[in-house]
Design an enzyme around this catalytic site. Structure first.
Site, PDB file in Angstrom:
ATOM      1  N   GLY A   9       0.825  -1.217   0.000  1.00 11.97           N
ATOM      2  CA  GLY A   9       0.000   0.000   0.000  1.00 11.97           C
ATOM      3  C   GLY A   9       0.852   1.258   0.000  1.00 11.97           C
ATOM      4  N   GLY A  12      -0.505   4.598  -1.358  1.00 15.75           N
ATOM      5  CA  GLY A  12      -1.660   5.205  -0.694  1.00 15.75           C
ATOM      6  C   GLY A  12      -1.266   6.383   0.186  1.00 15.75           C
ATOM      7  N   GLN A  13      -2.264   6.976   0.808  1.00 15.96           N
ATOM      8  CA  GLN A  13      -2.013   8.125   1.701  1.00 15.96           C
ATOM      9  C   GLN A  13      -0.984   7.752   2.771  1.00 15.96           C
ATOM     10  N   ASP A  14      -1.271   6.690   3.533  1.00 14.44           N
ATOM     11  CA  ASP A  14      -0.398   6.344   4.661  1.00 14.44           C
ATOM     12  C   ASP A  14       0.948   5.814   4.185  1.00 14.44           C
ATOM     13  N   ASP A  59       0.970  -8.235  -5.846  1.00 17.72           N
ATOM     14  CA  ASP A  59      -0.449  -7.950  -5.607  1.00 17.72           C
ATOM     15  C   ASP A  59      -0.899  -8.746  -4.390  1.00 17.72           C
ATOM     16  N   LEU A  81      -0.247  -2.214   4.725  1.00 16.17           N
ATOM     17  CA  LEU A  81      -1.229  -1.122   4.592  1.00 16.17           C
ATOM     18  C   LEU A  81      -2.159  -1.335   3.401  1.00 16.17           C
ATOM     19  N   THR A 128      -8.499  -1.089  12.014  1.00 18.56           N
ATOM     20  CA  THR A 128      -9.339   0.098  11.868  1.00 18.56           C
ATOM     21  C   THR A 128     -10.423   0.229  12.931  1.00 18.56           C
ATOM     22  N   GLU A 130     -13.275   0.944  12.257  1.00 20.28           N
ATOM     23  CA  GLU A 130     -14.503   0.377  11.683  1.00 20.28           C
ATOM     24  C   GLU A 130     -14.860  -0.956  12.352  1.00 20.28           C
ATOM     25  N   TYR A 152     -16.343  -4.219   4.421  1.00 14.53           N
ATOM     26  CA  TYR A 152     -14.959  -3.791   4.694  1.00 14.53           C
ATOM     27  C   TYR A 152     -14.567  -4.146   6.128  1.00 14.53           C
ATOM     28  N   LYS A 156     -11.737  -6.698   7.599  1.00 11.59           N
ATOM     29  CA  LYS A 156     -10.668  -6.227   8.473  1.00 11.59           C
ATOM     30  C   LYS A 156     -10.672  -6.962   9.824  1.00 11.59           C
ATOM     31  N   HIS A 182      -7.899   9.084   9.705  1.00  7.55           N
ATOM     32  CA  HIS A 182      -6.837  10.086   9.616  1.00  7.55           C
ATOM     33  C   HIS A 182      -6.754  10.585   8.183  1.00  7.55           C
ATOM     34  N   ARG A 187      -5.195  12.685   1.154  1.00  5.08           N
ATOM     35  CA  ARG A 187      -6.334  11.782   1.337  1.00  5.08           C
ATOM     36  C   ARG A 187      -7.016  11.546  -0.018  1.00  5.08           C
TER      37      ARG A 187
HETATM   38  P1  NAP Z   1      -5.454   4.238   0.535  1.00  2.00           P
HETATM   39  O1  NAP Z   1      -4.958   5.634   0.330  1.00  2.00           O
HETATM   40  O2  NAP Z   1      -6.744   3.831  -0.065  1.00  2.00           O
HETATM   41  O3  NAP Z   1      -4.297   3.242   0.025  1.00  2.00           O
HETATM   42  C1  NAP Z   1      -4.546   1.877  -0.139  1.00  2.00           C
HETATM   43  C2  NAP Z   1      -3.310   1.235  -0.736  1.00  2.00           C
HETATM   44  O4  NAP Z   1      -3.564  -0.177  -0.913  1.00  2.00           O
HETATM   45  C3  NAP Z   1      -2.913   1.787  -2.112  1.00  2.00           C
HETATM   46  O5  NAP Z   1      -1.518   1.857  -2.190  1.00  2.00           O
HETATM   47  C4  NAP Z   1      -3.430   0.704  -3.056  1.00  2.00           C
HETATM   48  O6  NAP Z   1      -2.752   0.638  -4.293  1.00  2.00           O
HETATM   49  C5  NAP Z   1      -3.133  -0.545  -2.223  1.00  2.00           C
HETATM   50  N1  NAP Z   1      -3.838  -1.735  -2.715  1.00  2.00           N
HETATM   51  C6  NAP Z   1      -5.183  -1.916  -2.816  1.00  2.00           C
HETATM   52  N2  NAP Z   1      -5.442  -3.142  -3.319  1.00  2.00           N
HETATM   53  C7  NAP Z   1      -4.243  -3.742  -3.535  1.00  2.00           C
HETATM   54  C8  NAP Z   1      -3.850  -5.002  -4.050  1.00  2.00           C
HETATM   55  N3  NAP Z   1      -4.733  -5.907  -4.458  1.00  2.00           N
HETATM   56  N4  NAP Z   1      -2.518  -5.287  -4.116  1.00  2.00           N
HETATM   57  C9  NAP Z   1      -1.593  -4.372  -3.731  1.00  2.00           C
HETATM   58  N5  NAP Z   1      -1.901  -3.155  -3.250  1.00  2.00           N
HETATM   59  C10 NAP Z   1      -3.215  -2.845  -3.153  1.00  2.00           C
HETATM   60  O7  NAP Z   1      -5.555   3.914   2.105  1.00  2.00           O
HETATM   61  P2  NAP Z   1      -4.904   4.676   3.349  1.00  2.00           P
HETATM   62  O8  NAP Z   1      -5.848   5.740   3.809  1.00  2.00           O
HETATM   63  O9  NAP Z   1      -3.486   5.015   3.056  1.00  2.00           O
HETATM   64  O10 NAP Z   1      -4.982   3.527   4.462  1.00  2.00           O
HETATM   65  C11 NAP Z   1      -3.922   2.592   4.613  1.00  2.00           C
HETATM   66  C12 NAP Z   1      -4.440   1.371   5.351  1.00  2.00           C
HETATM   67  O11 NAP Z   1      -4.951   1.751   6.628  1.00  2.00           O
HETATM   68  C13 NAP Z   1      -5.580   0.620   4.664  1.00  2.00           C
HETATM   69  O12 NAP Z   1      -5.423  -0.747   4.947  1.00  2.00           O
HETATM   70  C14 NAP Z   1      -6.823   1.143   5.352  1.00  2.00           C
HETATM   71  O13 NAP Z   1      -7.862   0.186   5.283  1.00  2.00           O
HETATM   72  C15 NAP Z   1      -6.300   1.331   6.765  1.00  2.00           C
HETATM   73  N6  NAP Z   1      -6.931   2.376   7.558  1.00  2.00           N
HETATM   74  C16 NAP Z   1      -7.021   3.634   7.092  1.00  2.00           C
HETATM   75  C17 NAP Z   1      -7.578   4.625   7.886  1.00  2.00           C
HETATM   76  C18 NAP Z   1      -7.689   6.057   7.407  1.00  2.00           C
HETATM   77  O14 NAP Z   1      -8.438   6.812   8.028  1.00  2.00           O
HETATM   78  N7  NAP Z   1      -6.957   6.455   6.387  1.00  2.00           N
HETATM   79  C19 NAP Z   1      -8.026   4.308   9.174  1.00  2.00           C
HETATM   80  C20 NAP Z   1      -7.902   2.992   9.631  1.00  2.00           C
HETATM   81  C21 NAP Z   1      -7.336   2.038   8.819  1.00  2.00           C
HETATM   82  P3  NAP Z   1      -3.237   1.491  -5.585  1.00  2.00           P
HETATM   83  O15 NAP Z   1      -2.650   2.864  -5.401  1.00  2.00           O
HETATM   84  O16 NAP Z   1      -2.657   0.717  -6.695  1.00  2.00           O
HETATM   85  O17 NAP Z   1      -4.739   1.504  -5.548  1.00  2.00           O
HETATM   86  N1  GDD Z   2     -17.207   9.025   1.568  1.00  4.05           N
HETATM   87  C1  GDD Z   2     -18.265   9.782   1.914  1.00  4.05           C
HETATM   88  N2  GDD Z   2     -18.848  10.579   0.967  1.00  4.05           N
HETATM   89  N3  GDD Z   2     -18.735   9.716   3.184  1.00  4.05           N
HETATM   90  C2  GDD Z   2     -19.768  10.516   3.513  1.00  4.05           C
HETATM   91  C3  GDD Z   2     -20.380  11.378   2.584  1.00  4.05           C
HETATM   92  C4  GDD Z   2     -19.906  11.398   1.245  1.00  4.05           C
HETATM   93  O1  GDD Z   2     -20.405  12.118   0.388  1.00  4.05           O
HETATM   94  N4  GDD Z   2     -21.380  12.048   3.224  1.00  4.05           N
HETATM   95  C5  GDD Z   2     -21.387  11.642   4.488  1.00  4.05           C
HETATM   96  N5  GDD Z   2     -20.417  10.699   4.668  1.00  4.05           N
HETATM   97  C6  GDD Z   2     -20.174   9.985   5.938  1.00  4.05           C
HETATM   98  C7  GDD Z   2     -20.122   8.462   5.781  1.00  4.05           C
HETATM   99  O2  GDD Z   2     -21.444   7.914   5.761  1.00  4.05           O
HETATM  100  C8  GDD Z   2     -19.337   8.088   7.034  1.00  4.05           C
HETATM  101  O3  GDD Z   2     -20.225   7.954   8.127  1.00  4.05           O
HETATM  102  C9  GDD Z   2     -18.414   9.279   7.259  1.00  4.05           C
HETATM  103  O4  GDD Z   2     -18.901  10.341   6.424  1.00  4.05           O
HETATM  104  C10 GDD Z   2     -16.952   9.030   6.921  1.00  4.05           C
HETATM  105  O5  GDD Z   2     -16.862   8.451   5.628  1.00  4.05           O
HETATM  106  P1  GDD Z   2     -15.460   8.251   4.867  1.00  4.05           P
HETATM  107  O6  GDD Z   2     -14.722   9.538   4.820  1.00  4.05           O
HETATM  108  O7  GDD Z   2     -15.755   7.566   3.575  1.00  4.05           O
HETATM  109  O8  GDD Z   2     -14.626   7.330   5.840  1.00  4.05           O
HETATM  110  P2  GDD Z   2     -15.020   6.020   6.672  1.00  4.05           P
HETATM  111  O9  GDD Z   2     -15.076   6.436   8.110  1.00  4.05           O
HETATM  112  O10 GDD Z   2     -16.176   5.325   6.111  1.00  4.05           O
HETATM  113  O11 GDD Z   2     -13.754   5.104   6.425  1.00  4.05           O
HETATM  114  C11 GDD Z   2     -12.409   5.623   6.572  1.00  4.05           C
HETATM  115  O12 GDD Z   2     -11.997   5.525   7.913  1.00  4.05           O
HETATM  116  C12 GDD Z   2     -11.905   4.165   8.422  1.00  4.05           C
HETATM  117  C13 GDD Z   2     -11.459   4.265   9.882  1.00  4.05           C
HETATM  118  O13 GDD Z   2     -12.565   4.504  10.692  1.00  4.05           O
HETATM  119  C14 GDD Z   2     -11.505   4.826   5.632  1.00  4.05           C
HETATM  120  O14 GDD Z   2     -10.250   5.420   5.589  1.00  4.05           O
HETATM  121  C15 GDD Z   2     -11.355   3.378   6.106  1.00  4.05           C
HETATM  122  O15 GDD Z   2     -10.356   2.729   5.305  1.00  4.05           O
HETATM  123  C16 GDD Z   2     -10.912   3.395   7.579  1.00  4.05           C
HETATM  124  O16 GDD Z   2     -10.786   2.075   8.056  1.00  4.05           O
END
Ligand code: NAP
Ligand code: GDD
Length: 373
Positions: A9, A12-14, A59, A81, A128, A130, A152, A156, A182, A187
């Site tokens: 990953g 990705g962002q992280d 992959d 990630l 997560t 979630e 999802y 997880k 985060h 993002r």
């Molecule tokens: P992200 O920006 O969506 O990045 C996801 C990464 O996973 C990308 O590099 C993507 O590659 C890669 N990926 C997806 N499918 C793959 C596959 N089949 N094989 C190899 N690589 C693959 O997510 P993020 O926000 O950085 O989050 C990083 C991790 O933390 C994720 O596991 C997410 O579920 C978890 N997480 C995120 C948050 C948050 O708030 N950001 C919170 C809790 C947990 P491509 O660029 O090719 O698509």
């Molecule tokens: N995406 C999105 N788009 N969400 C919306 C919208 C919209 O137009 N309007 C309201 N929301 C609400 C969603 O219903 C959800 O309750 C909240 O905003 C946050 O949605 P997302 O930003 O899509 O994030 P998430 O909380 O569902 O998931 C993210 O955080 C998780 C950690 O709690 C992702 O980064 C997950 O990968 C991560 O695990």
């Protein structure tokens, strides 16, 4: 000898922030990328070509590629990630989500065992908030029961348990960071915060009329991604393999995020109506400082700039996430309040105001030169 880290990953962002962080600590960093018809590696483009940063095709759905890569790289630390990380998308692609987000974790663990690295390689799993889903207590900590509430989150949850299982069965140093939402300038653009900050910037600069959102009442504990990647590393440096909640301990609604984001884009909103009829209406407009935008605001008082669309409602939605980061603070010495909610929103809007200005200038230049009509 420099430590060797493998990041799945990495694009990705992280993954991008973690790469910068580990390179800064002197690591040799290897990242997994997957083939796509367009090369979309914007977040790590600035790192490509630097001597200690290496990319490899593999992959999460392809065990053989992971086994071969882990054998070749011989990592001291793996940061898993990679995921299909969009909750709403997981309702449309549940099987793919399960394959990557659940079985993918197992594939990484088995790749380490197959290469006989289980005694030396430490593994971080991107877990997560979630998992808490339809929450059973507020705030949530490491002992709060899980109640996953989307495909999802269910995938997880498998990842979380298989990490725990391998830790107990094979004595492996593998841990889950239970990270709350985060965000950052990097993002993905369909997550709610970035969707809002980009729209606020475009509406302020006249390239978008209205922002459509789903559940405005949803509560999230939003932190800054750059601060959170430090914790991933701290978790693997801890003397015991344990799981940690990473959060700020402060929560806000989507509506509050939007109100503040529009404020930083120079637009004050008032909210009227309920449910699908709720609207964000402009009550005041101010000019932006020139370092943020070169343009005057294009909106007028009384304009409706936010509306609700049921298209963004989820079959089941997680609505009350608030993390308790006490353990990370106490055991890892991590500061959950390094970047406040207010600073986070401001830095994201500032970034997107400049991005939209650049887009506008590029388009104007192209039009002038007759490149696009
Ligand atoms: P992200 O920006 O969506 O990045 C996801 C990464 O996973 C990308 O590099 C993507 O590659 C890669 N990926 C997806 N499918 C793959 C596959 N089949 N094989 C190899 N690589 C693959 O997510 P993020 O926000 O950085 O989050 C990083 C991790 O933390 C994720 O596991 C997410 O579920 C978890 N997480 C995120 C948050 C948050 O708030 N950001 C919170 C809790 C947990 P491509 O660029 O090719 O698509
Ligand atoms: N995406 C999105 N788009 N969400 C919306 C919208 C919209 O137009 N309007 C309201 N929301 C609400 C969603 O219903 C959800 O309750 C909240 O905003 C946050 O949605 P997302 O930003 O899509 O994030 P998430 O909380 O569902 O998931 C993210 O955080 C998780 C950690 O709690 C992702 O980064 C997950 O990968 C991560 O695990």
């Amino acid at each position: 000898m420099a430590k060797v880290a493998l990041i799945t990953g990495v694009t990705g962002q992280d993954g991008s922030y973690l790469s910068e962080f580990l390179l800064g600590k002197g690591y040799e960093v290897h990242g997994i990328i997957r083939r796509s018809s367009v090369d979309y590696r914007e977040r790590i483009a600035h790192l490509e070509g630097t001597p200690h940063f290496h990319l490899h095709y593999a992959d999460m759905g392809d065990s053989m590629s992971l086994v071969k890569l882990v054998g070749k790289v011989q990592p001291d630390e793996i940061y898993n990630l990679a995921a299909q990380s969009h909750v709403q998308v997981s309702f449309d692609a549940p099987e793919f989500t399960a394959d990557v987000d659940a079985v993918g974790v197992l594939r990484i663990l088995e790749a380490v065992r197959t290469n006989h690295l289980e005694k030396t390689c430490r593994i971080y799993q991107a877990s997560t908030s979630e998992l808490y889903g339809k929450v059973e207590e507020v705030p949530q900590n490491e002992n709060t029961p899980f109640h996953p509430y989307s495909p999802y989150a269910v995938a997880k949850l498998y990842g979380y348990w298989i990490i725990k299982e391998y830790r107990e069965a094979y004595n492996m140093f593998c841990c889950s960071g239970i990270l709350f939402n985060h965000e950052s300038e990097r993002r993905g653009e369909t997550f709610v915060t970035r969707k809002i900050t980009l729209a606020a910037a475009r509406i302020a600069q006249g390239t978008q009329e209205c922002l459509y959102l789903g559940n405005l009442d949803s509560l999230r504990d939003w932190g800054y991604a750059k601060d959170y990647v430090e914790c991933m590393w701290l978790i693997l440096q801890y003397d015991k393999p344990e799981d940690f909640v990473i959060a700020t301990g402060v929560q806000h609604t989507v509506r509050e995020f939007a109100t503040l984001a529009f404020h930083h884009a120079g637009i004050e909103l008032r909210w009227e109506g309920e449910g699908v009829d709720e609207k964000g209406i402009v009550v005041a407009v101010s000019h932006q400082p020139s370092e943020v935008s070169s343009q005057k605001s294009a909106v007028r008082i009384g304009d409706i700039v936010v509306r609700v669309s049921p298209d963004f409602y989820r079959p089941t939605d997680v609505v009350n996430l608030l993390g308790d980061p006490s353990k990370a603070k106490r055991e890892l010495g991590w500061n959950p309040q390094k970047t406040s909610f207010e600073q986070l929103v401001e830095l994201m809007v500032k970034h997107d105001m400049q991005k939209v200005t650049r887009e506008h200038f590029n388009l104007a230049e192209y039009l002038e030169k007759g490149i696009v009509k």
